[in-house]
Design an enzyme around this catalytic site. Sequence first.
Site, PDB file in Angstrom:
ATOM      1  N   ALA A  83      -0.207  -3.434  -9.388  1.00 28.31           N
ATOM      2  CA  ALA A  83       0.802  -3.205  -8.240  1.00 28.31           C
ATOM      3  C   ALA A  83       1.415  -4.017  -7.446  1.00 28.31           C
ATOM      4  O   ALA A  83       2.526  -4.090  -7.078  1.00 28.31           O
ATOM      5  CB  ALA A  83      -0.938  -3.048  -7.056  1.00 28.31           C
ATOM      6  N   ASP A  92       2.703  -7.689 -20.415  1.00 29.46           N
ATOM      7  CA  ASP A  92       1.227  -6.721 -18.903  1.00 29.46           C
ATOM      8  C   ASP A  92       0.724  -6.163 -20.257  1.00 29.46           C
ATOM      9  O   ASP A  92       1.617  -5.192 -20.806  1.00 29.46           O
ATOM     10  CB  ASP A  92       1.713  -6.390 -18.036  1.00 29.46           C
ATOM     11  CG  ASP A  92       0.422  -6.042 -17.881  1.00 29.46           C
ATOM     12  OD1 ASP A  92      -0.742  -5.226 -18.164  1.00 29.46           O
ATOM     13  OD2 ASP A  92       0.220  -5.800 -15.930  1.00 29.46           O
ATOM     14  N   LYS A 116       2.124  -0.613 -19.185  1.00 26.86           N
ATOM     15  CA  LYS A 116       2.693  -0.795 -18.015  1.00 26.86           C
ATOM     16  C   LYS A 116       4.112  -1.371 -18.034  1.00 26.86           C
ATOM     17  O   LYS A 116       5.147  -0.991 -17.291  1.00 26.86           O
ATOM     18  CB  LYS A 116       1.299  -1.665 -16.961  1.00 26.86           C
ATOM     19  CG  LYS A 116       0.296  -1.070 -16.488  1.00 26.86           C
ATOM     20  CD  LYS A 116      -0.482  -1.613 -16.189  1.00 26.86           C
ATOM     21  CE  LYS A 116      -1.430  -0.654 -15.414  1.00 26.86           C
ATOM     22  NZ  LYS A 116      -2.267  -2.048 -14.568  1.00 26.86           N
ATOM     23  N   ASP A 145      -4.231 -10.952 -11.220  1.00 27.01           N
ATOM     24  CA  ASP A 145      -6.131 -10.286 -10.344  1.00 27.01           C
ATOM     25  C   ASP A 145      -7.151 -10.753 -10.900  1.00 27.01           C
ATOM     26  O   ASP A 145      -7.992 -10.299 -10.640  1.00 27.01           O
ATOM     27  CB  ASP A 145      -6.124  -8.925 -10.705  1.00 27.01           C
ATOM     28  CG  ASP A 145      -6.542  -8.380 -12.426  1.00 27.01           C
ATOM     29  OD1 ASP A 145      -6.701  -9.034 -13.370  1.00 27.01           O
ATOM     30  OD2 ASP A 145      -6.843  -7.209 -12.389  1.00 27.01           O
ATOM     31  N   ASN A 146      -7.554 -12.327 -11.528  1.00 25.75           N
ATOM     32  CA  ASN A 146      -7.812 -13.238 -11.400  1.00 25.75           C
ATOM     33  C   ASN A 146      -7.671 -14.524 -12.076  1.00 25.75           C
ATOM     34  O   ASN A 146      -6.229 -15.390 -12.331  1.00 25.75           O
ATOM     35  CB  ASN A 146      -8.352 -12.580 -12.920  1.00 25.75           C
ATOM     36  CG  ASN A 146      -7.759 -12.874 -14.206  1.00 25.75           C
ATOM     37  OD1 ASN A 146      -8.052 -14.432 -14.584  1.00 25.75           O
ATOM     38  ND2 ASN A 146      -7.085 -11.930 -14.574  1.00 25.75           N
ATOM     39  N   CYS A 155     -35.102 -15.437  -8.554  1.00 23.83           N
ATOM     40  CA  CYS A 155     -36.637 -15.024  -7.782  1.00 23.83           C
ATOM     41  C   CYS A 155     -35.863 -13.705  -6.841  1.00 23.83           C
ATOM     42  O   CYS A 155     -36.493 -13.371  -7.075  1.00 23.83           O
ATOM     43  CB  CYS A 155     -36.985 -15.926  -7.824  1.00 23.83           C
ATOM     44  SG  CYS A 155     -38.080 -17.239  -9.005  1.00 23.83           S
TER      45      CYS A 155
END
Length: 1008
Positions: free
Chosen positions: A438, A464, A488, A536-537, A592
């Site tokens: 994007a 990409d 892309k 995006d990371n 837990c």
Amino acid sequence: MPRKGSGTDIDEGLYSRQLYVLGHEAMKHLQTSTVLVSGLRGLGVEIAKNIILGGVRAVTLHDQGVARWADLSSQFYLREEDIGKNRAEASQPRLAELNSYVAVSAYTGALVEDFLGGFQVVVLTNTPLEDQLQVGEFCHSHGIKLVVADTRGLFGQLFCDFGEEMILTDCNGEQPLSAVVSMVTKDNPGVVTCLDEARHGFESGDFVSFTEVQGMNELNGTSPIEIKVLGPYTFSICDTSSFSDYIRGGIVSQVKVPKKISFKSLLASLAEPYFVTTDYAKASRPAQLHVGFQALHQFCAQHGRPPRPHNEEDATELVTLAQAVNARAQPALQQDSLDEDLIRKLAYVAAGDLAPINAFIGGLAAQEVLKACSGKFTPVMQWLYFDALECLPEDTKALTEEKCLPCQNRYDGQVAVFGSDLQEKLGKQRYFLVGAGAIGCELLKNFAMIGLGCGEGGAVTVTDMDVIEKSNLNQQFLFRPWDISKFKSDTAAAAVQQINPHMRVMSHQNRVGPDTEHIYDDDFFQNLDGVANALDNVDARVYVDRRCVYYRKPLLESGTLGTKGSVQVVVPFLTESYSSSQDPAEKSIPICRLKNFPNAIQHTLQWARDEFDGLFKQPAENVNQYLTDSKFLERILRLADNQPLEVLKAVQCSLVLQRPQTWADCVIWACHRWHTQYSNNIQQLLHNFPPNQLRSPVLVWAQTLCPHPLIFDVNNPLHLDYVMAAANLFAQTYGLMGSQDRAAAAILLKSVQVPSFTPRSDVKILVSDQELQHTSASVDDSRLQELKAMLPSPEKLPGFRMYPLNFNKDDDSNLHMDFIVAASNLRAENYNIPPCRPSKLIAGKIIPAIATTTAATVGLVCLELYKVVQGHQHLESYKNSFVNLALPFFSISEPLYHNQEWTLWDRFEVQGLQPNGKEMTLKQFLDYFKTEHKLEITMLSQGVYMLYSFFMPAAKLKKRLDQPMTEIVSRVSKRKLGHHVRALLLELCCKDESGEDAEVPSVRYTIC
């Protein structure tokens, strides 16, 4: 596919990311809305593009003008062959391709009242003030929502009028908060205390509701109650003095209460404006620009044109007009002192048309349209002004009228602002774009419009590794349905070359990381002028950032999350880098709490996600390793605590105890698993901790939600959903054929014999992670040997293998999310936690996205690009930004820079190859620093490898001192240096002449 323009169904495959921003109800409102966009220059087409991607019912494009060369500076759907054609008609076919669910038409007539009456929202761009007022009065009196947007060079304006009574259903779009109640007092007002493991997050004025409160039953099911926050864990509510005594438990949940807001008409608001501030360092400018834009409209009406670029005569006239407007203004608006320098700069650039300004204002304006249609998010109340004057040359004398004259080419709108010199610089730039999603698509579009890399010697390289999916089409506007499954980067590169045929773009499909440093090597980075991240990371961002610091290249960093966007500009020797400061790590859920004491849907979803891997991935992987790796058992037995026992038991279950032969076996297994998780384990938990049992110093269930076991019902759709999903996934791991026949499965389930469950007294359940840390499990060696003996030998299972399932949230046919939703909601039912619809968002860790935020964010990025290319040297010229279009909120400020003796941009440069042609040895390297820098190196490393230390054994040191540096690196790392490696990055620990530890930068050791 639904009929074009129908509002019956929502295509979740297309709108998935946007649905997590807006929600289903808002999307339904969008699908019944018709919008008019008047003015199809750069700003108008940006707004129309974002609205169409958003998924309204219909958009009508209006323009009575024809395309000119200057329009091509920012109107990305006009081509050179469209010069002389009507802008709306030329743009319509290309805009219509963006979303087949939206009816897109062109209209070239006048904006008469009968025509305007057919729209829910009217957007005016590049419209004379007189026409704005006429349309504005009609819209206000007829309940039609109005958005007025305008850009003038480096300035932008936005106005909203959504009527005298607009219902706002959700002011911020955030998920409603919830907390577990630990105490409620009987008082006036009553005070609620929440568990102290996490702040409740409420604000005074919020409304809340209560469920599952025991004792004070009057709170359950009441109308929403307004609260006043007293502290991070407490707040007050209504009068509870007459209520029953509080015993324990309860969930308090935030309630989004609709509210009415009112807007003034354009005419009334022009005289008495309210402003949204975009930059608090420029807090006085909105009022000044409110006067300046009115004067600019008068100038254009009198001359039939905007002020000429950087023309002093026109600038002086605009100042005179502004003074007159200010003199006539209402006392509340009238400025004591008009900022004449600001008005002159408005005149200088008003003829300009910049793609980044249009992207920013266009993203904001389109978001306001979506707010007007849906009633979701807080609108702009009512004026917003923006300027980016820092983009102008720092040398104020660099621009002249002569340099800004039009040349009848596609960059005329940009040259009018910056002159021809910058245009030439932009064309020569060589940029690296990492990511074509994007943000990457928007960056490429802006690069094409401003001419980045479009000249001799210039280029943009984009990489990409992903292919296009259907869900990408909603934000990644360069892609079309027929592009699905294509790369892309290739598709985006081809698309922007249609926008600007002069664009020089090369597309790759490589991940940028250590494994591609032979591609993106020294030569590649040294030939770059800058890098733009569209990732995006965080890990990938940090890696690219560190490469930019190493090669001392500017970095444009940005990201979005729903309606939130951020921009960071990294300039060598001037700003800090992306890695200098990062967001805190995402808070993990205590083990837990996940296993036994959940109190929120996020807990049950994460539990279900862990259950998926524990059932359908890890056992199959362990079995395959057992069958193929002779050292598997040896490795497993070295694991800590009781892990060896757990793994061997799982392998035994998979190969012996629970290995299915038929589909029926899988259904029976799923039924038994249902009973284990949702009935038996809960009964065991309640046996260990009865609801009224004391565990010093407080009741266990007073601090969390007390569960109840479920009873299996084949007629309950959720119960059958679980069995069908679990059985099919279990069958897949064994390569068996599954089934979707729910009726046949239901018949089979009625005959399944489920043993009755009796809780055991020897089972220990840990309450907290602290207990877990202090508990060491003893391993029963005899039991391990027994399990090993019971396992069938790999030789007896020739050709057998299992099929691990990797969780994939995006394939709706694979039953992965079906299992997650059913497993999570059943566990939520155990604990009386309300189920949650957007399960995929949490379980799949999906990043919510909407085109409006992306457009606005990238607009801000490209404003920083102007500064980087010009080589701005003043820190105050640059801006880091954070925006939240839902509120709306803007934080625009100078980047940070830590003024220290050594900065991240500093390093020692050492030439390894000496004049005699030989490489420097370790001894020569150590002596060099002692002689040249008066530093004694105590430790030297390259990456994770220690090359030298003062405590190294004498024999080893003696041998190493006479070895060349690269030979030491190869020996220690046990790998040869690649041919692409031109330099090494070395880290030092040193002492200065006084023997004190000295903090020093790294060393760039050049090999050749």
